[in-house]
Design a protein around this motif. Structure first.
Motif, PDB file in Angstrom:
ATOM      1  N   ALA A 158      36.202  31.441  51.559  1.00  0.00           N
ATOM      2  CA  ALA A 158      36.473  32.799  51.069  1.00  0.00           C
ATOM      3  C   ALA A 158      35.445  33.811  51.568  1.00  0.00           C
ATOM      4  N   GLY A 198      42.360  31.227  45.747  1.00  0.00           N
ATOM      5  CA  GLY A 198      41.712  31.154  44.437  1.00  0.00           C
ATOM      6  C   GLY A 198      42.345  30.131  43.513  1.00  0.00           C
ATOM      7  N   LEU A 219      39.299  28.908  49.777  1.00  0.00           N
ATOM      8  CA  LEU A 219      38.460  28.320  48.738  1.00  0.00           C
ATOM      9  C   LEU A 219      37.143  29.070  48.589  1.00  0.00           C
ATOM     10  N   PRO A 254      43.139  34.103  39.644  1.00  0.00           N
ATOM     11  CA  PRO A 254      42.875  32.681  39.387  1.00  0.00           C
ATOM     12  C   PRO A 254      41.452  32.229  39.740  1.00  0.00           C
ATOM     13  N   GLY A 298      31.180  36.606  41.719  1.00  0.00           N
ATOM     14  CA  GLY A 298      32.365  37.292  42.213  1.00  0.00           C
ATOM     15  C   GLY A 298      31.972  38.545  42.975  1.00  0.00           C
TER      16      GLY A 298
HETATM   17  P1  5GP Z   1      37.910  30.311  43.853  1.00  0.00           P
HETATM   18  O1  5GP Z   1      38.232  29.452  45.018  1.00  0.00           O
HETATM   19  O2  5GP Z   1      36.432  30.412  43.626  1.00  0.00           O
HETATM   20  O3  5GP Z   1      38.643  29.886  42.612  1.00  0.00           O
HETATM   21  O4  5GP Z   1      38.458  31.773  44.169  1.00  0.00           O
HETATM   22  C1  5GP Z   1      37.993  32.493  45.270  1.00  0.00           C
HETATM   23  C2  5GP Z   1      38.673  33.848  45.290  1.00  0.00           C
HETATM   24  O5  5GP Z   1      38.353  34.606  44.121  1.00  0.00           O
HETATM   25  C3  5GP Z   1      38.252  34.772  46.404  1.00  0.00           C
HETATM   26  O6  5GP Z   1      38.804  34.442  47.656  1.00  0.00           O
HETATM   27  C4  5GP Z   1      38.730  36.130  45.900  1.00  0.00           C
HETATM   28  O7  5GP Z   1      40.096  36.340  46.138  1.00  0.00           O
HETATM   29  C5  5GP Z   1      38.532  35.987  44.400  1.00  0.00           C
HETATM   30  N1  5GP Z   1      37.334  36.716  43.954  1.00  0.00           N
HETATM   31  C6  5GP Z   1      36.087  36.674  44.457  1.00  0.00           C
HETATM   32  N2  5GP Z   1      35.256  37.466  43.755  1.00  0.00           N
HETATM   33  C7  5GP Z   1      35.996  38.041  42.788  1.00  0.00           C
HETATM   34  C8  5GP Z   1      35.706  38.982  41.750  1.00  0.00           C
HETATM   35  O8  5GP Z   1      34.579  39.420  41.519  1.00  0.00           O
HETATM   36  N3  5GP Z   1      36.754  39.346  40.972  1.00  0.00           N
HETATM   37  C9  5GP Z   1      38.017  38.866  41.179  1.00  0.00           C
HETATM   38  N4  5GP Z   1      38.996  39.319  40.414  1.00  0.00           N
HETATM   39  N5  5GP Z   1      38.308  37.957  42.120  1.00  0.00           N
HETATM   40  C10 5GP Z   1      37.317  37.552  42.922  1.00  0.00           C
END
Ligand code: 5GP
Length: 349
Positions: free
Chosen positions: A52, A221, A242, A183, A269
């Motif tokens: 990501a 996500g 990811l 998510p 995030g």
């Molecule tokens: P993970 O794999 O950790 O479950 O999700 C990664 C994704 O979370 C990222 O690619 C992005 O789309 C989302 N994301 C990253 N930072 C933030 C944030 O601060 N707020 C929100 N709403 N989504 C985030």
């Protein structure tokens, strides 16, 4: 007000039904996928998993490490122009071949991209235009204008979670639509706004819409274990992105914190207070932070984790009789479940 009664699914709501197969060994499963993109006309062959575009995941170091597995990285957007230029200038094309340059839709983001592009010629093959809410006209217009300016770039754009806007984005110029609202492991959008869509259903519905138009989608996500990555592919995702699963490694960036003799890394995030303090001089008055920060135990080199993820997905393929990742969604029957995993002993040591 309206209520949609149809049940929508998250990864945790299903398991793959195992099927008889004639596959010899999981080592024989081909995880590489070849795609030809609707607008750019370019082709790629890779393992379609993307780190990501977060500054504690999508780093240059991560790009180098995952390139060894033919996987992708979406670089975060906070490097300096000269750093991107150096990265994309690397003589070793293998290192940046699979990297997405990421940007938002602000003028400074675009100016930065143009500066890097001007200095690196055609080295940038993949671009990711990323906004929290992909439903605005401004975003669609930006995608359209970007496509007009760069007909040969393979363009991923998001995030959205429904079929109608997936189609609109593909028609506006996106090759790959990024799918997921709320998510994420460090996302607090659902808590702060109540907005979202169960991720597996979002993938299934957006993939169906995109594939009908010759487009592709990336499930973004919500993956917590390799089985979730497999479920995304089983549901029709062409790529899976990811964050948390690739965070806290040597290559992930993120400040190292020592506490009680243990080593941790910060992971947050991109809309969290921490990120906004770091890059935007604080949270603007009219908005609330939609991300959080966590401390994760340091996990060493990402190589081992990458192998575990790929091993898990390969094994899924053998359980359902898919010789290739491409065949996985055709071989997938999901069963709805009320329990996933036996947690009686908690975490293993
Ligand atoms: P993970 O794999 O950790 O479950 O999700 C990664 C994704 O979370 C990222 O690619 C992005 O789309 C989302 N994301 C990253 N930072 C933030 C944030 O601060 N707020 C929100 N709403 N989504 C985030």
């Amino acid at each position: 007000m309206r209520i949609e009664e149809e049940v929508k699914l998250d990864f945790k709501d299903v398991l793959f039904r195992p099927k008889r197969s004639t596959l010899g060994s999981r080592a024989k499963v081909e995880l590489k996928r070849s795609y030809r993109y609707r607008h750019s006309g370019r082709s790629s062959e890779s393992v379609p998993i993307i780190a990501a575009n977060m500054d504690t995941v999508g780093t240059f170091e991560m790009a180098a490490a995952l390139a060894r597995h033919d996987m992708h990285v979406a670089l975060h957007k906070h490097y300096r122009v000269e750093d991107y230029v150096a990265f994309f200038h690397e003589d070793n094309r293998a290192r940046h071949r699979n990297a997405f340059y990421s940007l938002g839709i602000t003028e400074p983001d675009l100016a930065k991209f143009n500066a890097v592009r001007a200095a690196t010629g055609d080295a940038i093959e993949f671009v990711c235009i990323d906004v929290a809410n992909g439903y605005t006209e401004t975003f669609l217009d930006f995608v359209k204008r970007f496509r007009e300016a760069h007909p040969n770039i393979t363009l991923m754009a998001g995030n959205v979670v429904t079929a109608d806007i997936t189609e609109a984005l593909i028609l506006a110029g996106a090759d790959i639509v990024k799918v997921g609202i709320g998510p994420g492991s460090v996302c607090t959008t659902r808590k702060m706004t109540g907005v979202g869509y169960p991720q597996l259903s979002a993938i299934i519905e957006c993939a169906d819409a995109a594939h009908g138009l010759g487009g592709h989608i990336c499930g973004d996500g919500g993956c917590t274990v390799p089985g979730d990555v497999a479920k995304g592919f089983g549901g029709g995702a062409d790529f899976m992105m990811l964050g948390g699963m690739l965070a806290a490694h040597d290559e992930s960036g993120g400040e190292v914190v020592e506490r009680d003799g243990r080593t941790y890394r910060r992971f947050y995030g991109m809309s969290s207070d921490v990120a906004m303090e770091k890059y935007a001089g604080g949270v603007a008055k009219y908005r609330a932070s939609e991300g959080k920060e966590v401390l994760l135990e340091a996990r060493g080199p990402v190589d081992h984790t990458a192998q575990e993820i790929l091993g898990g997905v390969r094994s899924t393929c053998t359980y359902v009789g898919a010789r290739t990742l491409k065949a996985l969604s055709k071989c997938t029957t999901f069963v709805r479940v009320t329990q996933q995993i036996n947690e009686v002993y908690g975490r293993s040591v």
